[in-house]
Design a protein around this motif. Structure first.
Motif, PDB file in Angstrom:
ATOM      1  N   GLY A  95     -30.114 -48.660  -1.048  1.00 38.11           N
ATOM      2  CA  GLY A  95     -29.245 -48.229   0.031  1.00 38.11           C
ATOM      3  C   GLY A  95     -27.792 -48.590  -0.204  1.00 38.11           C
ATOM      4  O   GLY A  95     -27.413 -49.104  -1.267  1.00 38.11           O
ATOM      5  N   SER A  96     -26.979 -48.328   0.817  1.00 43.56           N
ATOM      6  CA  SER A  96     -25.538 -48.543   0.723  1.00 43.56           C
ATOM      7  C   SER A  96     -25.026 -49.293   1.946  1.00 43.56           C
ATOM      8  O   SER A  96     -25.600 -49.197   3.032  1.00 43.56           O
ATOM      9  CB  SER A  96     -24.798 -47.200   0.633  1.00 43.56           C
ATOM     10  OG  SER A  96     -25.160 -46.490  -0.527  1.00 43.56           O
ATOM     11  N   LEU A  97     -23.965 -50.022   1.729  1.00 44.98           N
ATOM     12  CA  LEU A  97     -23.220 -50.658   2.807  1.00 44.98           C
ATOM     13  C   LEU A  97     -21.746 -50.564   2.481  1.00 44.98           C
ATOM     14  O   LEU A  97     -21.361 -50.514   1.309  1.00 44.98           O
ATOM     15  CB  LEU A  97     -23.611 -52.131   2.974  1.00 44.98           C
ATOM     16  CG  LEU A  97     -24.922 -52.465   3.673  1.00 44.98           C
ATOM     17  CD1 LEU A  97     -25.184 -53.958   3.602  1.00 44.98           C
ATOM     18  CD2 LEU A  97     -24.906 -52.006   5.117  1.00 44.98           C
ATOM     19  N   ARG A  98     -20.948 -50.614   3.527  1.00 40.24           N
ATOM     20  CA  ARG A  98     -19.502 -50.586   3.349  1.00 40.24           C
ATOM     21  C   ARG A  98     -18.920 -51.773   4.093  1.00 40.24           C
ATOM     22  O   ARG A  98     -19.053 -51.858   5.323  1.00 40.24           O
ATOM     23  CB  ARG A  98     -18.933 -49.282   3.895  1.00 40.24           C
ATOM     24  CG  ARG A  98     -17.453 -49.070   3.669  1.00 40.24           C
ATOM     25  CD  ARG A  98     -17.037 -47.710   4.235  1.00 40.24           C
ATOM     26  NE  ARG A  98     -15.647 -47.396   4.061  1.00 40.24           N
ATOM     27  CZ  ARG A  98     -15.129 -46.784   2.994  1.00 40.24           C
ATOM     28  NH1 ARG A  98     -15.931 -46.432   2.001  1.00 40.24           N
ATOM     29  NH2 ARG A  98     -13.847 -46.536   2.923  1.00 40.24           N
ATOM     30  N   LEU A  99     -18.298 -52.642   3.365  1.00 42.17           N
ATOM     31  CA  LEU A  99     -17.645 -53.812   3.954  1.00 42.17           C
ATOM     32  C   LEU A  99     -16.168 -53.526   4.162  1.00 42.17           C
ATOM     33  O   LEU A  99     -15.538 -52.872   3.329  1.00 42.17           O
ATOM     34  CB  LEU A  99     -17.799 -55.030   3.047  1.00 42.17           C
ATOM     35  CG  LEU A  99     -19.217 -55.409   2.625  1.00 42.17           C
ATOM     36  CD1 LEU A  99     -19.185 -56.700   1.807  1.00 42.17           C
ATOM     37  CD2 LEU A  99     -20.132 -55.541   3.816  1.00 42.17           C
ATOM     38  N   SER A 100     -15.637 -54.043   5.252  1.00 36.45           N
ATOM     39  CA  SER A 100     -14.216 -53.915   5.536  1.00 36.45           C
ATOM     40  C   SER A 100     -13.608 -55.291   5.739  1.00 36.45           C
ATOM     41  O   SER A 100     -14.266 -56.212   6.227  1.00 36.45           O
ATOM     42  CB  SER A 100     -13.986 -53.071   6.783  1.00 36.45           C
ATOM     43  OG  SER A 100     -14.384 -51.741   6.573  1.00 36.45           O
ATOM     44  N   CYS A 101     -12.359 -55.401   5.379  1.00 37.71           N
ATOM     45  CA  CYS A 101     -11.611 -56.645   5.551  1.00 37.71           C
ATOM     46  C   CYS A 101     -10.235 -56.253   6.073  1.00 37.71           C
ATOM     47  O   CYS A 101      -9.476 -55.568   5.372  1.00 37.71           O
ATOM     48  CB  CYS A 101     -11.506 -57.376   4.223  1.00 37.71           C
ATOM     49  SG  CYS A 101     -10.472 -58.857   4.246  1.00 37.71           S
ATOM     50  N   THR A 102      -9.933 -56.670   7.293  1.00 34.11           N
ATOM     51  CA  THR A 102      -8.674 -56.320   7.927  1.00 34.11           C
ATOM     52  C   THR A 102      -7.798 -57.553   8.061  1.00 34.11           C
ATOM     53  O   THR A 102      -8.267 -58.609   8.510  1.00 34.11           O
ATOM     54  CB  THR A 102      -8.912 -55.696   9.305  1.00 34.11           C
ATOM     55  OG1 THR A 102      -9.708 -54.511   9.140  1.00 34.11           O
ATOM     56  CG2 THR A 102      -7.597 -55.313   9.968  1.00 34.11           C
ATOM     57  N   ALA A 103      -6.548 -57.398   7.673  1.00 33.42           N
ATOM     58  CA  ALA A 103      -5.613 -58.519   7.691  1.00 33.42           C
ATOM     59  C   ALA A 103      -4.671 -58.425   8.868  1.00 33.42           C
ATOM     60  O   ALA A 103      -4.192 -57.345   9.217  1.00 33.42           O
ATOM     61  CB  ALA A 103      -4.811 -58.546   6.396  1.00 33.42           C
ATOM     62  N   SER A 104      -4.410 -59.556   9.464  1.00 30.53           N
ATOM     63  CA  SER A 104      -3.363 -59.656  10.483  1.00 30.53           C
ATOM     64  C   SER A 104      -2.389 -60.739  10.053  1.00 30.53           C
ATOM     65  O   SER A 104      -2.727 -61.605   9.259  1.00 30.53           O
ATOM     66  CB  SER A 104      -3.959 -59.982  11.848  1.00 30.53           C
ATOM     67  OG  SER A 104      -4.633 -61.224  11.815  1.00 30.53           O
ATOM     68  N   GLY A 105      -1.191 -60.659  10.566  1.00 34.77           N
ATOM     69  CA  GLY A 105      -0.188 -61.633  10.193  1.00 34.77           C
ATOM     70  C   GLY A 105       1.092 -60.954   9.763  1.00 34.77           C
ATOM     71  O   GLY A 105       1.270 -59.762   9.959  1.00 34.77           O
ATOM     72  N   PRO A 106       1.985 -61.708   9.173  1.00 35.94           N
ATOM     73  CA  PRO A 106       3.334 -61.209   8.922  1.00 35.94           C
ATOM     74  C   PRO A 106       3.446 -60.183   7.810  1.00 35.94           C
ATOM     75  O   PRO A 106       4.421 -59.461   7.743  1.00 35.94           O
ATOM     76  CB  PRO A 106       4.112 -62.484   8.566  1.00 35.94           C
ATOM     77  CG  PRO A 106       3.073 -63.418   8.040  1.00 35.94           C
ATOM     78  CD  PRO A 106       1.835 -63.115   8.825  1.00 35.94           C
ATOM     79  N   THR A 107       2.475 -60.099   6.939  1.00 35.64           N
ATOM     80  CA  THR A 107       2.616 -59.205   5.804  1.00 35.64           C
ATOM     81  C   THR A 107       1.270 -58.718   5.296  1.00 35.64           C
ATOM     82  O   THR A 107       0.246 -59.404   5.453  1.00 35.64           O
ATOM     83  CB  THR A 107       3.353 -59.916   4.645  1.00 35.64           C
ATOM     84  OG1 THR A 107       3.507 -58.990   3.554  1.00 35.64           O
ATOM     85  CG2 THR A 107       2.557 -61.115   4.147  1.00 35.64           C
TER      86      THR A 107
END
Length: 123
Positions: free
Chosen positions: A16-28
């Motif tokens: 099977g498949s999975l999709r991971l996400s990583c979202t950044a917050s902060g100044p840059t």
């Protein structure tokens, strides 16, 4: 202060498949990003890194041809698409960030880390 939030882990059958996400917050979001994983009883393993402009490093051999990373700077998000998953891919997956153009395969070069997301692949 940069903060990374991961999502997308879970339980999937082999193949099977999975999709991971990583979202950044902060100044840059001028950050090189890296993906790592840590299986039970094993050391943390580098998978791939991606630079500011979306160029990627070589993938570790164990995931080459199955995993693909990309980034959307407008959304401040990096994704890891994982296909043809195998039981040996079971691990906690981490995204990491460093304030350099290029990424690194050395986990100690990254200052910021996500909380990790668990991926379990059943046979």
């Amino acid at each position: 202060q940069v903060q990374l939030v991961e999502s997308g882990g879970g339980l999937v059958q082999a193949g099977g498949s999975l999709r991971l996400s990583c979202t950044a917050s902060g100044p840059t979001f001028n950050l090189a990003m890296g993906w790592f994983r840590q299986a039970p009883g094993k050391e943390r393993e580098f998978l791939v890194s991606i630079n500011w402009s979306g160029g990627t490093s070589n993938y570790v051999d164990s995931v080459k041809g199955r995993f693909t990373t990309s980034r959307d700077n407008a959304k401040r998000t990096v994704t890891l698409q994982m296909n043809s998953l195998k039981p040996e891919d079971t691990a906690v997956y981490y995204c990491a960030a460093r304030q350099y153009f290029f990424g690194s395969s050395d986990s100690t070069d990254y200052k910021y880390w996500g909380q990790g997301t668990r991926v379990t692949v059943s046979s």
